[in-house]
Every structure is written in C-alpha cells, then in structure tokens.
Design a protein around this motif. Structure first.
Motif, PDB file in Angstrom:
ATOM      1  N   SER A  44       0.780  -1.160   0.090  1.00  0.00           N
ATOM      2  CA  SER A  44       0.001  -0.051  -0.029  1.00  0.00           C
ATOM      3  C   SER A  44       0.901   1.176   0.066  1.00  0.00           C
ATOM      4  O   SER A  44       0.279   2.313  -0.495  1.00  0.00           O
ATOM      5  CB  SER A  44      -1.032   0.032   1.380  1.00  0.00           C
ATOM      6  OG  SER A  44      -1.804  -1.025   1.247  1.00  0.00           O
ATOM      7  N   ALA A  45       2.181   1.181   0.569  1.00  0.00           N
ATOM      8  CA  ALA A  45       2.822   2.605   0.509  1.00  0.00           C
ATOM      9  C   ALA A  45       3.309   2.628  -0.951  1.00  0.00           C
ATOM     10  O   ALA A  45       4.008   3.809  -0.997  1.00  0.00           O
ATOM     11  CB  ALA A  45       4.158   2.099   1.651  1.00  0.00           C
ATOM     12  N   ILE A  46       3.467   1.534  -1.805  1.00  0.00           N
ATOM     13  CA  ILE A  46       3.865   1.884  -3.023  1.00  0.00           C
ATOM     14  C   ILE A  46       3.393   2.991  -3.874  1.00  0.00           C
ATOM     15  O   ILE A  46       4.002   3.938  -4.349  1.00  0.00           O
ATOM     16  CB  ILE A  46       3.843   0.662  -4.043  1.00  0.00           C
ATOM     17  CG1 ILE A  46       4.897  -0.477  -3.420  1.00  0.00           C
ATOM     18  CG2 ILE A  46       4.200   1.063  -5.319  1.00  0.00           C
ATOM     19  CD1 ILE A  46       4.716  -1.956  -3.924  1.00  0.00           C
ATOM     20  N   LEU A  47       2.035   2.956  -3.748  1.00  0.00           N
ATOM     21  CA  LEU A  47       1.115   4.114  -4.421  1.00  0.00           C
ATOM     22  C   LEU A  47       1.372   5.517  -4.095  1.00  0.00           C
ATOM     23  O   LEU A  47       1.878   6.421  -4.757  1.00  0.00           O
ATOM     24  CB  LEU A  47      -0.347   3.967  -4.251  1.00  0.00           C
ATOM     25  CG  LEU A  47      -0.556   2.485  -5.106  1.00  0.00           C
ATOM     26  CD1 LEU A  47      -2.119   2.373  -4.860  1.00  0.00           C
ATOM     27  CD2 LEU A  47      -0.374   2.692  -6.586  1.00  0.00           C
ATOM     28  N   PRO A  48       1.593   5.881  -2.554  1.00  0.00           N
ATOM     29  CA  PRO A  48       1.867   7.008  -2.314  1.00  0.00           C
ATOM     30  C   PRO A  48       3.443   7.624  -2.736  1.00  0.00           C
ATOM     31  O   PRO A  48       3.535   8.673  -3.173  1.00  0.00           O
ATOM     32  CB  PRO A  48       1.653   7.167  -0.835  1.00  0.00           C
ATOM     33  CG  PRO A  48       0.845   6.043  -0.511  1.00  0.00           C
ATOM     34  CD  PRO A  48       1.092   4.996  -1.439  1.00  0.00           C
ATOM     35  N   PHE A  49       4.407   6.363  -2.608  1.00  0.00           N
ATOM     36  CA  PHE A  49       5.665   7.008  -3.043  1.00  0.00           C
ATOM     37  C   PHE A  49       5.798   7.181  -4.572  1.00  0.00           C
ATOM     38  O   PHE A  49       6.277   8.051  -5.000  1.00  0.00           O
ATOM     39  CB  PHE A  49       6.594   5.460  -2.874  1.00  0.00           C
ATOM     40  CG  PHE A  49       7.892   5.639  -3.203  1.00  0.00           C
ATOM     41  CD1 PHE A  49       8.505   6.384  -2.774  1.00  0.00           C
ATOM     42  CD2 PHE A  49       8.322   4.655  -4.125  1.00  0.00           C
ATOM     43  CE1 PHE A  49      10.060   6.556  -2.990  1.00  0.00           C
ATOM     44  CE2 PHE A  49       9.691   4.784  -4.617  1.00  0.00           C
ATOM     45  CZ  PHE A  49      10.563   5.573  -3.808  1.00  0.00           C
ATOM     46  N   PHE A  88       7.866   4.737   3.075  1.00  0.00           N
ATOM     47  CA  PHE A  88       7.941   3.512   2.055  1.00  0.00           C
ATOM     48  C   PHE A  88       9.072   2.552   2.435  1.00  0.00           C
ATOM     49  O   PHE A  88       8.628   1.297   2.719  1.00  0.00           O
ATOM     50  CB  PHE A  88       7.943   3.992   0.502  1.00  0.00           C
ATOM     51  CG  PHE A  88       8.181   2.797  -0.433  1.00  0.00           C
ATOM     52  CD1 PHE A  88       7.185   1.810  -0.492  1.00  0.00           C
ATOM     53  CD2 PHE A  88       9.516   2.731  -0.921  1.00  0.00           C
ATOM     54  CE1 PHE A  88       7.596   0.674  -1.336  1.00  0.00           C
ATOM     55  CE2 PHE A  88       9.617   1.577  -1.817  1.00  0.00           C
ATOM     56  CZ  PHE A  88       8.717   0.589  -1.954  1.00  0.00           C
ATOM     57  N   SER A  89      10.241   3.033   2.762  1.00  0.00           N
ATOM     58  CA  SER A  89      11.311   2.361   2.997  1.00  0.00           C
ATOM     59  C   SER A  89      11.420   1.525   4.150  1.00  0.00           C
ATOM     60  O   SER A  89      11.420   0.310   4.393  1.00  0.00           O
ATOM     61  CB  SER A  89      12.715   3.103   2.950  1.00  0.00           C
ATOM     62  OG  SER A  89      12.938   3.729   2.031  1.00  0.00           O
ATOM     63  N   LEU A  90      10.747   2.298   5.262  1.00  0.00           N
ATOM     64  CA  LEU A  90      10.297   1.630   6.553  1.00  0.00           C
ATOM     65  C   LEU A  90       9.400   0.348   6.273  1.00  0.00           C
ATOM     66  O   LEU A  90       9.525  -0.617   7.127  1.00  0.00           O
ATOM     67  CB  LEU A  90       9.851   2.452   7.791  1.00  0.00           C
ATOM     68  CG  LEU A  90      11.050   3.562   8.014  1.00  0.00           C
ATOM     69  CD1 LEU A  90      10.760   4.658   9.141  1.00  0.00           C
ATOM     70  CD2 LEU A  90      12.463   2.925   8.833  1.00  0.00           C
ATOM     71  N   SER A  91       8.208   0.649   5.737  1.00  0.00           N
ATOM     72  CA  SER A  91       7.324  -0.385   5.505  1.00  0.00           C
ATOM     73  C   SER A  91       8.004  -1.421   5.033  1.00  0.00           C
ATOM     74  O   SER A  91       7.592  -2.680   5.243  1.00  0.00           O
ATOM     75  CB  SER A  91       6.099   0.174   4.717  1.00  0.00           C
ATOM     76  OG  SER A  91       6.463   0.595   3.574  1.00  0.00           O
ATOM     77  N   ALA A  92       8.645  -1.323   3.791  1.00  0.00           N
ATOM     78  CA  ALA A  92       9.410  -2.425   3.343  1.00  0.00           C
ATOM     79  C   ALA A  92      10.607  -3.153   3.994  1.00  0.00           C
ATOM     80  O   ALA A  92      10.451  -4.511   3.935  1.00  0.00           O
ATOM     81  CB  ALA A  92      10.057  -1.980   1.689  1.00  0.00           C
ATOM     82  N   LEU A  93      11.286  -2.291   4.717  1.00  0.00           N
ATOM     83  CA  LEU A  93      12.057  -3.248   5.617  1.00  0.00           C
ATOM     84  C   LEU A  93      11.277  -3.788   6.884  1.00  0.00           C
ATOM     85  O   LEU A  93      11.645  -5.115   7.074  1.00  0.00           O
ATOM     86  CB  LEU A  93      12.989  -1.960   6.341  1.00  0.00           C
ATOM     87  CG  LEU A  93      14.064  -1.621   5.499  1.00  0.00           C
ATOM     88  CD1 LEU A  93      14.668  -0.365   6.283  1.00  0.00           C
ATOM     89  CD2 LEU A  93      15.248  -2.746   5.293  1.00  0.00           C
TER      90      LEU A  93
END
Length: 185
Positions: A44-49, A88-93
């Motif tokens: 879900s964080a990809i779209l805002p990024f 986005f980076s924190l959510s992916a990590l």
C-alpha cells in the motif's frame, strides 16, 4: 496423494503433537497474519511513493495526506519526497523483517515437531516386546524412523506451513486490491 488422505494425515499429525507444539503452531499462525498485514502495508505504501515521485503537487493536495503535511509542517510539494520515501522504505524493511521472522519460526517449529515425532517413534519402537527386537534388524528400524521423520518434515510440514503462509498473505493482498485500483484510477 489425494485430498482426503492429506486431511487425514494432517489430523493424525496434529493429534500426535504435544500441547506445547500445538501452541507454537497457533503463535506461528498469528505471526503469519502479522506477515500478511506487513506485506499489505508495504504494498500500500508503493502508491503514495510513486505518486510523490510522479506528481508531488497532486499528491500534496490529497485530503488524506493533509494530516501528515500539517504534522511535518511541509510548505512545498517537493518537501513530501523525503517523508514518503522514508515511510515506504520503513514499511518495506518491516515487511521483509516480519517475513524473515515468519520463515525462521516456521522452519524451527516444523523441525522441532519432526524431532518430537521421531522421539515418539523411537519410544514406541523401544517399548516393543523383546521378541520383536530379536526378529528385526536395529539399523533398519533406525533408518526407517529417520527416513519417515525427514519425509514428514521435508515433504509435509515445511510445504504445508509455506502454503498456509502464502495463502494468508495472498488473501490479505487480494482484500486490498479494490482499494489500490480505486487509488490508481
């Protein structure tokens, strides 16, 4: 192996596990749900990024982003780039760490369960009457127990846990697809 025998085998395996291992499987299931949630958050964080990268001014005027803009006291659309990239980076990590933890725990629980099953088979074999021990070759018995235990671990428990984890993640992602498409369109 057909579906009925797989279900029977799974019930038999579940019944042969101790309460401690069954509890560990329940904890593992909760961890799988956490992994699915983390994966959905990451996706879900990809779209805002991507929105900030493509057109920060459109994203800057989005009502859902206004609390973040006010909290960080951002005045220009370009200033959104760093916070959204960090989120986005924190959510992916976080998602990656939870998936690794889930994989680690599921492997440990599967192999611990296999070890418990092996110990139970050894006990059953050892407590056979003496006449059974005299008639059978002990190395064949030990080899059979090791082979069966490894088969249960490698061909049933680990794939089953991987399947359950993947299905939980897939359901979480599919549940969020309509929202993602509505954001794109």
């Amino acid at each position: 192996m057909n579906r009925v025998s797989t279900i029977k085998l799974t019930k038999l395996l579940w019944g042969s596990l101790g309460r401690r291992r069954q509890g560990q499987f329940y904890i593992l299931l909760l961890l799988m749900f956490l992994s699915a949630f983390a994966e959905v958050v990451s996706l879900s964080a990809i779209l805002p990024f991507l929105g900030v990268l493509i057109s920060p001014e459109i994203f800057f005027n989005e009502p859902l982003v206004q609390p973040l803009i006010e909290l960080l006291e951002i005045s220009k659309p370009e200033d959104l780039m760093l916070p959204i990239t960090l989120l986005f980076s924190l959510s992916a990590l976080f998602s990656g760490m939870v998936k690794l933890l889930t994989l680690y725990v599921s492997t440990r629980v599967a192999f611990a369960s296999g070890a418990d099953l092996g110990v139970n088979m050894y006990k059953r074999t050892l407590f056979q009457p003496y006449s059974v021990h005299v008639e059978r070759n002990s190395s064949e018995i030990i080899n059979s127990i090791i082979t069966k235990t490894n088969t249960v671990i490698g061909q049933i428990l680990v794939p089953l846990l991987t399947l359950v984890s993947s299905v939980v993640i897939m359901i979480g992602i599919i549940d969020r697809l309509p929202w993602a498409f509505s954001q794109i369109l």
